[in-house]
Design an enzyme around this catalytic site. Structure first.
Site, PDB file in Angstrom:
ATOM      1  N   GLY A  12      19.887  33.983  97.178  1.00 16.28           N
ATOM      2  CA  GLY A  12      20.556  34.813  96.185  1.00 16.28           C
ATOM      3  C   GLY A  12      20.929  33.993  94.965  1.00 16.28           C
ATOM      4  O   GLY A  12      20.715  32.767  94.928  1.00 16.28           O
ATOM      5  N   ASP A  13      21.415  34.683  93.945  1.00 13.77           N
ATOM      6  CA  ASP A  13      21.874  34.030  92.710  1.00 13.77           C
ATOM      7  C   ASP A  13      20.755  33.284  91.984  1.00 13.77           C
ATOM      8  O   ASP A  13      21.006  32.294  91.301  1.00 13.77           O
ATOM      9  CB  ASP A  13      23.031  33.051  92.990  1.00 13.77           C
ATOM     10  N   LYS A  16      17.975  36.909  89.090  1.00 15.81           N
ATOM     11  CA  LYS A  16      17.116  38.100  89.098  1.00 15.81           C
ATOM     12  C   LYS A  16      17.502  39.092  88.012  1.00 15.81           C
ATOM     13  O   LYS A  16      16.652  39.747  87.435  1.00 15.81           O
ATOM     14  CB  LYS A  16      17.217  38.816  90.450  1.00 15.81           C
ATOM     15  N   ALA A  39      25.998  42.109  95.886  1.00 17.01           N
ATOM     16  CA  ALA A  39      25.171  41.485  94.856  1.00 17.01           C
ATOM     17  C   ALA A  39      26.002  41.232  93.602  1.00 17.01           C
ATOM     18  O   ALA A  39      27.024  41.870  93.381  1.00 17.01           O
ATOM     19  CB  ALA A  39      24.010  42.414  94.513  1.00 17.01           C
ATOM     20  N   GLY A  40      25.553  40.312  92.796  1.00 26.80           N
ATOM     21  CA  GLY A  40      26.203  40.054  91.508  1.00 26.80           C
ATOM     22  C   GLY A  40      25.129  39.672  90.516  1.00 26.80           C
ATOM     23  O   GLY A  40      24.640  38.556  90.545  1.00 26.80           O
ATOM     24  N   THR A 129      30.652  38.024 101.760  1.00 29.75           N
ATOM     25  CA  THR A 129      31.354  38.361 100.513  1.00 29.75           C
ATOM     26  C   THR A 129      32.593  39.210 100.794  1.00 29.75           C
ATOM     27  O   THR A 129      33.319  39.564  99.866  1.00 29.75           O
ATOM     28  CB  THR A 129      30.432  39.150  99.566  1.00 29.75           C
ATOM     29  N   GLN A 224      20.430  39.779  96.735  1.00 31.24           N
ATOM     30  CA  GLN A 224      20.478  38.582  97.588  1.00 31.24           C
ATOM     31  C   GLN A 224      19.133  37.844  97.484  1.00 31.24           C
ATOM     32  O   GLN A 224      18.529  37.872  96.432  1.00 31.24           O
ATOM     33  CB  GLN A 224      20.817  38.926  99.048  1.00 31.24           C
ATOM     34  N   ALA A 299      29.026  35.240  91.407  1.00 35.23           N
ATOM     35  CA  ALA A 299      29.317  36.321  90.459  1.00 35.23           C
ATOM     36  C   ALA A 299      30.149  37.419  91.118  1.00 35.23           C
ATOM     37  O   ALA A 299      30.830  38.181  90.443  1.00 35.23           O
ATOM     38  CB  ALA A 299      28.009  36.908  89.925  1.00 35.23           C
ATOM     39  N   THR A 301      32.233  36.822  94.177  1.00 37.92           N
ATOM     40  CA  THR A 301      33.461  36.345  94.804  1.00 37.92           C
ATOM     41  C   THR A 301      34.108  35.196  94.034  1.00 37.92           C
ATOM     42  O   THR A 301      35.225  34.797  94.354  1.00 37.92           O
ATOM     43  CB  THR A 301      33.156  35.828  96.223  1.00 37.92           C
ATOM     44  N   ARG A 303      33.379  32.224  94.338  1.00 39.49           N
ATOM     45  CA  ARG A 303      33.345  30.999  95.156  1.00 39.49           C
ATOM     46  C   ARG A 303      32.400  29.977  94.524  1.00 39.49           C
ATOM     47  O   ARG A 303      31.357  30.344  93.995  1.00 39.49           O
ATOM     48  CB  ARG A 303      32.802  31.307  96.561  1.00 39.49           C
ATOM     49  N   LYS A 331      16.593  28.743  85.259  1.00 43.10           N
ATOM     50  CA  LYS A 331      17.563  27.656  85.059  1.00 43.10           C
ATOM     51  C   LYS A 331      16.923  26.278  85.010  1.00 43.10           C
ATOM     52  O   LYS A 331      17.516  25.294  85.464  1.00 43.10           O
ATOM     53  CB  LYS A 331      18.642  27.733  86.155  1.00 43.10           C
ATOM     54  N   SER A 397      12.678  30.324  82.769  1.00 40.89           N
ATOM     55  CA  SER A 397      13.883  30.659  82.025  1.00 40.89           C
ATOM     56  C   SER A 397      14.584  29.361  81.613  1.00 40.89           C
ATOM     57  O   SER A 397      14.790  28.467  82.434  1.00 40.89           O
ATOM     58  CB  SER A 397      14.784  31.541  82.883  1.00 40.89           C
TER      59      SER A 397
HETATM   60  P1  IMP Z   1      27.396  39.706 103.154  1.00 44.28           P
HETATM   61  O1  IMP Z   1      26.127  40.155 102.510  1.00 44.28           O
HETATM   62  O2  IMP Z   1      28.615  39.963 102.317  1.00 44.28           O
HETATM   63  O3  IMP Z   1      27.522  40.219 104.557  1.00 44.28           O
HETATM   64  O4  IMP Z   1      27.308  38.100 103.289  1.00 44.28           O
HETATM   65  C1  IMP Z   1      26.350  37.474 104.130  1.00 44.28           C
HETATM   66  C2  IMP Z   1      25.834  36.208 103.477  1.00 44.28           C
HETATM   67  O5  IMP Z   1      25.067  36.553 102.321  1.00 44.28           O
HETATM   68  C3  IMP Z   1      26.912  35.252 102.982  1.00 44.28           C
HETATM   69  O6  IMP Z   1      26.440  33.930 103.100  1.00 44.28           O
HETATM   70  C4  IMP Z   1      27.041  35.609 101.514  1.00 44.28           C
HETATM   71  O7  IMP Z   1      27.535  34.550 100.745  1.00 44.28           O
HETATM   72  C5  IMP Z   1      25.596  35.891 101.181  1.00 44.28           C
HETATM   73  N1  IMP Z   1      25.423  36.799 100.044  1.00 44.28           N
HETATM   74  C6  IMP Z   1      25.565  38.139 100.032  1.00 44.28           C
HETATM   75  N2  IMP Z   1      25.295  38.643  98.813  1.00 44.28           N
HETATM   76  C7  IMP Z   1      24.956  37.599  98.045  1.00 44.28           C
HETATM   77  C8  IMP Z   1      24.511  37.493  96.691  1.00 44.28           C
HETATM   78  O8  IMP Z   1      24.355  38.467  95.958  1.00 44.28           O
HETATM   79  N3  IMP Z   1      24.264  36.229  96.257  1.00 44.28           N
HETATM   80  C9  IMP Z   1      24.371  35.149  97.057  1.00 44.28           C
HETATM   81  N4  IMP Z   1      24.749  35.207  98.334  1.00 44.28           N
HETATM   82  C10 IMP Z   1      25.040  36.426  98.823  1.00 44.28           C
END
Ligand code: IMP
Length: 413
Positions: A12-13, A16, A39-40, A129, A224, A299, A301, A303, A331, A397
């Site tokens: 993820g991140d 996209k 997602a973020g 998240t 993700q 984006a 949480t 974190r 990036k 990019s």
């Molecule tokens: P969940 O999708 O909230 O259940 O999280 C499960 C795992 O996927 C965790 O490690 C999250 O940090 C990761 N995760 C969920 N959505 C994203 C995202 O959009 N970007 C990066 N990591 C994500």
């Protein structure tokens, strides 16, 4: 005519949102097909920033249908909040009319969020998240979910909702020793929000197919990344949906034949939020460089993201699982200023990365928009990735703005 899928190949991140936003200009429809507001997707437009969690990134193309497919778990308060945010960003209150969601989208409630939080506090946490995504998908698979289409019959909805809330409160209290939530209050709020959602319900697959049949283009936007796929990723440190290319068909209602192109997105290095294996993770000065220059904070949480070198073995595997036609490498500018760059070629028998070490580049790539201006060392880095994943790099990019891109190999929707 053609549906293209854009999805992340790492954890993820990958950036996209920017790629989808670019391609969405030529798309008659943009659809999400899995995940939820975990997602973020960050969009940078004219120096302003918009972070989307649930709406497709194509929402800024005011000609496009914005679709939320049946594979997405939907929080109604989040949907409302995001629609309001986009109205404010674009100054156009017509956005809501362009957003449609499938009646088959499972709804995500407060009970899901509280269960996610309670579990994360316990011994089995994996660093989710805490948005309730896992519990919402559990209810879907267990056939007890309420779906967006259920809102059409308020009485039947109320009965089913209260039974589900009862189950969630039982788990919260008896299993996790946590406080229950006020189900009646949430029911009222949900039904009130539901009135505004009913006109948004539509046959998402039918709309997509109608666009394709009249020769228009559609874009399916992954959330993700492939390494977080519930089947193919680093289980159990994964999300609760399938994030790889096959899910684009299931979660949108299109057939696999209708997905004509798949673009994978990967950063020029790697990051991960949450727990789980990350063989190329760095803890030294290079990590600080990547984190700072790459602004590596979640984006959704906030974190800090764990940072490391690019893992070509994992990238190649996920490129194959997704059958990508091209890679968007994001990036690259974050590697500016590093004297040496490492890439993991493979993992040894103990799971330790075997690295290839390359020269960095002196002349920055930040803001470069013309391939000829990329330094030789950066080109060698791109060539190495292409060879290893057996697919062309179609876009590089070089900055956060929409225009900071090098297009290669005829990249298009
Ligand atoms: P969940 O999708 O909230 O259940 O999280 C499960 C795992 O996927 C965790 O490690 C999250 O940090 C990761 N995760 C969920 N959505 C994203 C995202 O959009 N970007 C990066 N990591 C994500």
């Amino acid at each position: 005519m053609s549906a293209a899928v854009v999805l992340g190949l790492q954890w993820g991140d990958e950036g996209k949102g920017k790629i989808v936003d670019l391609l969405a200009r030529d798309a008659a429809a943009v659809a999400r097909f899995q995940g939820g507001h975990n997602a973020g997707h960050t969009l940078h437009v004219d120096g302003r920033k918009l972070v989307l969690h649930l709406l497709p990134s194509g929402v800024l193309n005011d000609e496009a249908d914005c679709l939320i497919g049946n594979g997405v778990v939907v929080s109604l308060p989040q949907l409302r909040a995001e629609l309001d945010e986009v109205h404010a960003f674009v100054g156009d209150d017509g956005v809501g009319a362009r957003v449609k969601l499938s009646p088959a989208c499972p709804l995500l409630f407060e009970g899901h969020r509280l269960l996610d939080v309670a579990r994360e506090r316990g011994a089995g946490g994996i660093g989710t998240t805490c948005r309730g995504i896992g519990p919402a998908y559990e209810d879907k698979v267990a056939r007890r979910a309420l779906r967006a289409g259920d809102l059409a019959d308020a009485d039947a909805f109320a009965e089913k909702f209260l039974a589900l809330a009862d189950y969630h409160n039982f788990l919260l209290e008896k299993r996790h020793g946590a406080a229950p939530f006020d189900a009646a209050a949430e029911l009222d709020a949900t039904l009130a929000l539901g009135d505004a959602v009913l006109p948004m319900l539509a046959d998402v697959a039918g709309r997509l197919r109608a666009h394709l049949r009249r020769g228009a283009r559609a874009l399916l936007e992954g959330a993700q990344g492939a390494m977080l796929d519930n089947d193919c990723g680093t289980y159990p440190y994964v999300t609760s949906s399938n994030t790889t290319a096959a899910a684009a068909a299931l979660g949108s209602g299109l057939s696999p034949h209708e997905l004509q192109r798949v673009y994978g997105v990967a950063k020029a290095y790697a990051t991960r939020v949450g727990d789980g294996p990350f063989p190329t993770e760095l803890r030294d000065g290079a990590a600080a460089h990547l984190s700072k220059r790459g602004d590596e904070f979640g984006a959704t949480t906030g974190r800090p993201r764990r940072c490391g070198w690019l893992d070509l073995e994992a990238l190649g595997r996920m490129a194959a699982v997704c059958g990508i036609d091209g890679l968007c490498l994001t990036k690259l500018d974050v590697l500016d200023g590093l004297e040496r760059i490492r890439v993991c070629e493979e993992l040894d028998a103990d799971g330790k990365p075997r690295y290839l070490e390359l020269d960095g580049w002196r002349q920055p790539v930040a803001g470069v928009r013309d391939e000829a201006r990329l330094p030789d060392a950066a080109r060698r880095y791109i060539d190495l990735i292409e060879t290893r994943i057996d697919a062309p790099v179609v876009l590089v990019s070089t900055g956060s703005e929409r225009e900071d891109c090098v297009f290669r190999n005829g990249f298009s929707l």
